[in-house]
Design a protein around this motif. Structure first.
Motif, PDB file in Angstrom:
ATOM      1  N   ASN A  97       1.110  -1.258  -0.139  1.00 50.58           N
ATOM      2  CA  ASN A  97       0.024   0.051  -0.004  1.00 50.58           C
ATOM      3  C   ASN A  97       0.979   1.280   0.121  1.00 50.58           C
ATOM      4  OD1 ASN A  97      -1.955  -1.748   0.248  1.00 50.58           O
ATOM      5  ND2 ASN A  97      -2.646  -1.343   2.251  1.00 50.58           N
ATOM      6  N   ASN A 124       2.426   1.671  -3.346  1.00 50.31           N
ATOM      7  CA  ASN A 124       1.625   2.076  -4.500  1.00 50.31           C
ATOM      8  C   ASN A 124       1.182   3.559  -4.287  1.00 50.31           C
ATOM      9  OD1 ASN A 124       1.512  -0.245  -6.128  1.00 50.31           O
ATOM     10  ND2 ASN A 124      -0.035  -1.187  -4.590  1.00 50.31           N
ATOM     11  N   ALA A 125       0.821   4.036  -3.104  1.00 55.87           N
ATOM     12  CA  ALA A 125       0.430   5.213  -2.703  1.00 55.87           C
ATOM     13  C   ALA A 125       1.579   6.475  -3.087  1.00 55.87           C
ATOM     14  CB  ALA A 125       0.244   5.637  -1.206  1.00 55.87           C
ATOM     15  N   LEU A 169       1.723   7.032  -7.039  1.00 58.43           N
ATOM     16  CA  LEU A 169       0.773   7.241  -7.563  1.00 58.43           C
ATOM     17  C   LEU A 169       1.109   8.610  -8.797  1.00 58.43           C
ATOM     18  CD1 LEU A 169      -2.305   7.585  -5.052  1.00 58.43           C
ATOM     19  CD2 LEU A 169      -2.180   6.021  -7.346  1.00 58.43           C
ATOM     20  N   ASP A 170       1.889   9.539  -8.366  1.00 62.12           N
ATOM     21  CA  ASP A 170       2.302  10.537  -8.914  1.00 62.12           C
ATOM     22  C   ASP A 170       3.719  10.859  -9.375  1.00 62.12           C
ATOM     23  OD1 ASP A 170       3.171  11.100  -6.515  1.00 62.12           O
ATOM     24  OD2 ASP A 170       2.255  13.220  -6.463  1.00 62.12           O
ATOM     25  N   LYS A 171       4.273   9.735  -9.631  1.00 62.51           N
ATOM     26  CA  LYS A 171       5.788   9.576  -9.856  1.00 62.51           C
ATOM     27  C   LYS A 171       5.866   8.573 -11.411  1.00 62.51           C
ATOM     28  CE  LYS A 171       6.661  10.828  -5.730  1.00 62.51           C
ATOM     29  NZ  LYS A 171       5.318  10.906  -5.087  1.00 62.51           N
ATOM     30  N   ASP A 186      -0.411  15.330 -12.816  1.00 60.77           N
ATOM     31  CA  ASP A 186      -1.724  14.651 -13.468  1.00 60.77           C
ATOM     32  C   ASP A 186      -2.640  15.048 -12.603  1.00 60.77           C
ATOM     33  OD1 ASP A 186      -3.606  13.359 -14.758  1.00 60.77           O
ATOM     34  OD2 ASP A 186      -2.659  11.552 -15.006  1.00 60.77           O
ATOM     35  N   VAL A 200      -5.378  12.522 -11.352  1.00 58.67           N
ATOM     36  CA  VAL A 200      -4.883  11.286 -10.203  1.00 58.67           C
ATOM     37  C   VAL A 200      -5.313  12.098  -8.976  1.00 58.67           C
ATOM     38  CG1 VAL A 200      -3.247  10.037  -9.382  1.00 58.67           C
ATOM     39  CG2 VAL A 200      -3.411  10.383 -11.827  1.00 58.67           C
ATOM     40  N   GLU A 201      -6.180  11.246  -8.158  1.00 58.16           N
ATOM     41  CA  GLU A 201      -6.526  11.589  -6.705  1.00 58.16           C
ATOM     42  C   GLU A 201      -5.624  11.098  -5.919  1.00 58.16           C
ATOM     43  OE1 GLU A 201     -10.253  11.313  -5.095  1.00 58.16           O
ATOM     44  OE2 GLU A 201     -11.372  11.841  -7.053  1.00 58.16           O
ATOM     45  N   LYS A 202      -4.882  11.688  -5.088  1.00 56.45           N
ATOM     46  CA  LYS A 202      -3.927  11.234  -4.074  1.00 56.45           C
ATOM     47  C   LYS A 202      -4.845  10.580  -2.928  1.00 56.45           C
ATOM     48  CE  LYS A 202      -0.069  14.081  -4.749  1.00 56.45           C
ATOM     49  NZ  LYS A 202       1.048  14.870  -4.121  1.00 56.45           N
ATOM     50  N   LEU A 203      -4.310   9.474  -2.282  1.00 53.35           N
ATOM     51  CA  LEU A 203      -4.715   8.680  -1.364  1.00 53.35           C
ATOM     52  C   LEU A 203      -4.674   9.725  -0.055  1.00 53.35           C
ATOM     53  CD1 LEU A 203      -3.512   5.135  -1.870  1.00 53.35           C
ATOM     54  CD2 LEU A 203      -5.931   6.118  -2.339  1.00 53.35           C
TER      55      LEU A 203
END
Length: 65
Positions: free
Chosen positions: A20, A23-24, A27-29, A58, A61-64
């Motif tokens: 987790n 993956n988090a 997200l924006d990499k 981006d 894309v929503e960040k967690l």
């Protein structure tokens, strides 16, 4: 270019490396290079990932949280 090392310990109860956090983080990499190593320390198993990356923008894309 930036670098990051993420180390994850093995979850013996679920028999997985929880991904987790990895993956988090990704997200924006954009990953340009990576290296994976497994090691044991004091009887515990770890998965260590060295990441060479760039930040991407981006807005879709929503960040967690």
């Amino acid at each position: 270019m930036a670098f990051r090392i993420i180390t994850i310990s093995f979850d013996n109860e679920r028999e997985v490396f929880p991904d987790n956090d990895l993956n988090a983080f990704l997200l924006d990499k954009k990953v340009n290079n990576y290296r994976v190593e497994f090691f044991i320390n004091a009887g515990r198993t770890y998965w260590s990932v060295f990441l060479e990356y760039e930040e991407i923008e981006d807005r879709s894309v929503e960040k967690l949280t």
